[in-house]
Design a protein around this motif. Structure first.
Motif, mmCIF file in Angstrom:
data_model
loop_
_atom_site.group_PDB
_atom_site.id
_atom_site.type_symbol
_atom_site.label_atom_id
_atom_site.label_comp_id
_atom_site.label_asym_id
_atom_site.label_seq_id
_atom_site.Cartn_x
_atom_site.Cartn_y
_atom_site.Cartn_z
ATOM 1 N N ASP A 1 43.308 35.388 43.074
ATOM 2 C CA ASP A 1 42.761 36.504 42.304
ATOM 3 C C ASP A 1 41.678 37.232 43.086
ATOM 4 O O ASP A 1 41.606 38.475 43.080
ATOM 5 C CB ASP A 1 42.186 35.998 40.979
ATOM 6 N N THR A 2 40.841 36.464 43.766
ATOM 7 C CA THR A 2 39.758 37.060 44.551
ATOM 8 C C THR A 2 40.315 37.955 45.656
ATOM 9 O O THR A 2 39.844 39.078 45.872
ATOM 10 C CB THR A 2 38.878 35.957 45.170
ATOM 11 N N VAL A 3 41.332 37.474 46.356
ATOM 12 C CA VAL A 3 41.908 38.221 47.470
ATOM 13 C C VAL A 3 42.560 39.507 46.990
ATOM 14 O O VAL A 3 42.290 40.602 47.509
ATOM 15 C CB VAL A 3 42.929 37.351 48.237
ATOM 16 N N ALA B 1 47.673 31.735 47.964
ATOM 17 C CA ALA B 1 46.446 30.970 48.178
ATOM 18 C C ALA B 1 46.609 29.585 47.571
ATOM 19 O O ALA B 1 47.498 29.346 46.746
ATOM 20 C CB ALA B 1 45.249 31.678 47.559
ATOM 21 N N ALA B 2 45.734 28.693 47.957
ATOM 22 C CA ALA B 2 45.839 27.300 47.508
ATOM 23 C C ALA B 2 45.545 27.137 46.024
ATOM 24 O O ALA B 2 45.978 26.165 45.406
ATOM 25 C CB ALA B 2 44.901 26.420 48.329
ATOM 26 N N ASP B 3 44.814 28.082 45.428
ATOM 27 C CA ASP B 3 44.509 27.996 44.004
ATOM 28 C C ASP B 3 44.445 29.400 43.411
ATOM 29 O O ASP B 3 44.333 30.397 44.136
ATOM 30 C CB ASP B 3 43.178 27.259 43.771
ATOM 31 N N GLU C 1 41.355 36.152 55.273
ATOM 32 C CA GLU C 1 40.608 35.260 56.166
ATOM 33 C C GLU C 1 39.362 34.718 55.480
ATOM 34 O O GLU C 1 39.033 33.533 55.607
ATOM 35 C CB GLU C 1 40.224 36.009 57.446
ATOM 36 N N LEU C 2 38.682 35.576 54.721
ATOM 37 C CA LEU C 2 37.461 35.153 54.038
ATOM 38 C C LEU C 2 37.733 34.088 52.986
ATOM 39 O O LEU C 2 36.912 33.198 52.759
ATOM 40 C CB LEU C 2 36.785 36.365 53.387
ATOM 41 N N ALA C 3 38.912 34.163 52.356
ATOM 42 C CA ALA C 3 39.234 33.251 51.250
ATOM 43 C C ALA C 3 40.075 32.060 51.676
ATOM 44 O O ALA C 3 40.399 31.207 50.837
ATOM 45 C CB ALA C 3 39.957 34.021 50.154
ATOM 46 N N GLY C 4 40.440 31.980 52.952
ATOM 47 C CA GLY C 4 41.314 30.899 53.389
ATOM 48 C C GLY C 4 42.708 31.019 52.804
ATOM 49 O O GLY C 4 43.393 30.022 52.557
ATOM 50 N N ALA C 5 43.148 32.252 52.567
ATOM 51 C CA ALA C 5 44.444 32.524 51.964
ATOM 52 C C ALA C 5 45.315 33.272 52.977
ATOM 53 O O ALA C 5 44.975 33.359 54.159
ATOM 54 C CB ALA C 5 44.264 33.352 50.689
#
Length: 405
Positions: A290-292, A283-285, A250-254
C-alpha cells in the motif's frame, strides 16, 4: 515415457524462432497443441480425462468422486516470449512423478489428479489465473465476459473459436470439493535456492500483488513545430513515474515495474495524446505494498499536474497475501526430510500461481525447483536436468506420502 522424452516432445510447441521464447497464449493454436499433448499423456497412462466448465484439463487416477483427492499440476501457457519452465515444468513433472510411483509399485489409497489450468499467465486477456479464478469463484462470469484481447476478441469468443462452450463458465465448488490437497511444483522465479545450494524448496507464502493502469492524457501535436512551453506531453510525466516506482520500491524493500505501455497516436513525429502504462507491484506484506503504490500514484499526479496532463489510475487486479496451508506445508517438509533428515528450505515468493488462487478453497502447497540464474519470464529461464529430476523425485515422494494417508 521419461521426463526427458516428455520435455523434448513439448519443447518446440509455441516457440518463436525469432526470440527463442514461447508464445503459448490462451485459446490459440499453440495452446491447442499443448492441450492435445496433455490429453495424449493422460490417455497413454489410462487416466480418466476431462475438461471442466472453465476449460481446465484434468487427468484422474482413481475415482475423483470419492473425494479427498491429491492433485498436482500447473499450467502450459506462457507470457510473451517467456521461458520453457514456468508452468510446463509442473505439468511434465506431475506425469513423470506418477510414472515413478507406478514404477516402484506404490499403493495409493486416495484418488490422484493432474491438472493443466488455462490462461494462468494472462498474456492474452490481461488477467492472470483466469482458469483457476473462475473455478474458485474469484472471478465472476460478468467480469470474465468483459475480458478482451488486443484485437477486441472477448474471452467467450476466443473459447468458442477454439471449440469450447463458454456458456458454462463460472464457479465450480463441486469439483473443488473433491480435492483434499493441491501441490504445485514450479521452477523458482528467483535465486534463493541457488544461493542456499538446495535443489528443491517449499513455498511459505505468495506476496500480495496487483496491477494498476495509469492513463496520462495530454494533447497530440506536431513534434517539430510545437514549442516545449506549449506542450501538454504525457510522456515526460509517465517517464518520471517509472523512475518514481523504482525509487519507492527500493525504499520499501518491494518491487514495482512498468512493463507494458501503449501510446497514442504512436507516431515518431507526433506528441502523444495518451500514454497508458501498467504497473505491477509486489511486497512482502500488505502495508508495504500500500505504501509503495500510494507513493507512486502521488508522484504521478504531481508530475502530471506540472505538465498540464490529466491522470486516471485504475486497479485492474489484486491478490492479497497467500499463506499456504501450514499443516500441509509441514507435512511436505516431514515427507521430504524423513529419509535424509535434511531440512528442506522454506521460502516466500513474489510470483502469483494457481496454487495461490486455490488456497482459499482447498489446502494447497508448492514445491520449487532451483533456477541457477533466477531469470524467469524470459527465454533465459533455466533449470538443470539433474535439478528437474530431483524435483520429480520430491514430487513423487510427496504424492505418495499424501495419497497413502
Amino acid at each position: 515415457m521419461s521426463f526427458h522424452s516428455m520435455w523434448a516432445e513439448l519443447l518446440p510447441v509455441g516457440r518463436s524462432s525469432a526470440s527463442g521464447g514461447y508464445r503459448r497464449y490462451a485459446w490459440t493454436g499453440a495452446d491447442a497443441d499443448c492441450r492435445a499433448w496433455f490429453r495424449q499423456q493422460a490417455e497413454a497412462r489410462g487416466m480418466a480425462y476431462e475438461v471442466d466448465r472453465n476449460g481446465n484439463q484434468w487427468a484422474w487416477l482413481g475415482d475423483p468422486a470419492a473425494g479427498n483427492a491429491v492433485v498436482t499440476g500447473s499450467h502450459l501457457d506462457s507470457v510473451p516470449d517467456g521461458g520453457a519452465f514456468d508452468g510446463p515444468l509442473g505439468v511434465v513433472s506431475a506425469f513423470a512423478a506418477l510414472d515413478e510411483l507406478r514404477g516402484t509399485g506404490a499403493q495409493l489409497t486416495r484418488p490422484l489428479g493432474i491438472v493443466n489450468f488455462g490462461d494462468e499467465e494472462g498474456a492474452r486477456f490481461g488477467l492472470a489465473c483466469v482458469g483457476s479464478r473462475l473455478t474458485a469463484g474469484a472471478l465472476t462470469v460478468e467480469q470474465a465476459h468483459r475480458l478482451t484481447d488486443g484485437d477486441g476478441v472477448t474471452l467467450p469468443q476466443a473459447m468458442e473459436a477454439a471449440g469450447y462452450d463458454p456458456d458454462g463458465i463460472g464457479p465450480d465448488p463441486e469439483r473443488l470439493s473433491r480435492i483434499g490437497a493441491f501441490v504445485e511444483l514450479h521452477v523458482e522465479q528467483g535465486r534463493a535456492l541457488d544461493l542456499s545450494g538446495d535443489r528443491v524448496g517449499i513455498a511459505s507464502a505468495i506476496w500480495p500483488h496487483g496491477r494498476w493502469r495509469f492513463d496520462f492524457r495530454g494533447e497530440a501535436n506536431h513534434a517539430g513545430t510545437t514549442r516545449l512551453a506549449d506542450r501538454r506531453d504525457p510522456m515526460p510525466s509517465y517517464a518520471e513515474t517509472v523512475l518514481a516506482a523504482r525509487r519507492e520500491a527500493e525504499l520499501a524493500g518491494a518491487v514495482a515495474t512498468f512493463g507494458k505501455i501503449a501510446v497514442e497516436p504512436n507516431g515518431v513525429n507526433a506528441i502523444p495524446s495518451l500514454v497508458r502504462g501498467w504497473l505491477d507491484s509486489r511486497a512482502a506484506d500488505q502495508a508495504s505494498l500500500d505504501t509503495v503504490v500510494t507513493a507512486i500514484e502521488k508522484a504521478a499526479r504531481e508530475y502530471a499536474a506540472a505538465q498540464g496532463v490529466d491522470l486516471t489510475v485504475e486497479r485492474e487486479s489484486f491478490t492479497p497475501v497467500v499463506e499456504f496451508d501450514h499443516a500441509l506445508r509441514d507435512e511436505l517438509a516431514r515427507i521430504l526430510g524423513s529419509d535424509t533428515e535434511l531440512k528442506v528450505p522454506v521460502l516466500g515468493t513474489g510470483a502469483g500461481h494457481d496454487a495461490g488462487i486455490l488456497s482459499g478453497r482447498v489446502p494447497t502447497a508448492m514445491l520449487f525447483v532451483r533456477n541457477p540464474t533466477g531469470v524467469s519470464h524470459s527465454p533465459a529461464e533455466h533449470a538443470t536436468e539433474d535439478d528437474c529430476v530431483a524435483g520429480v523425485t520430491a514430487l513423487a515422494d510427496v504424492l505418495e506420502g499424501l495419497a497413502r494417508t
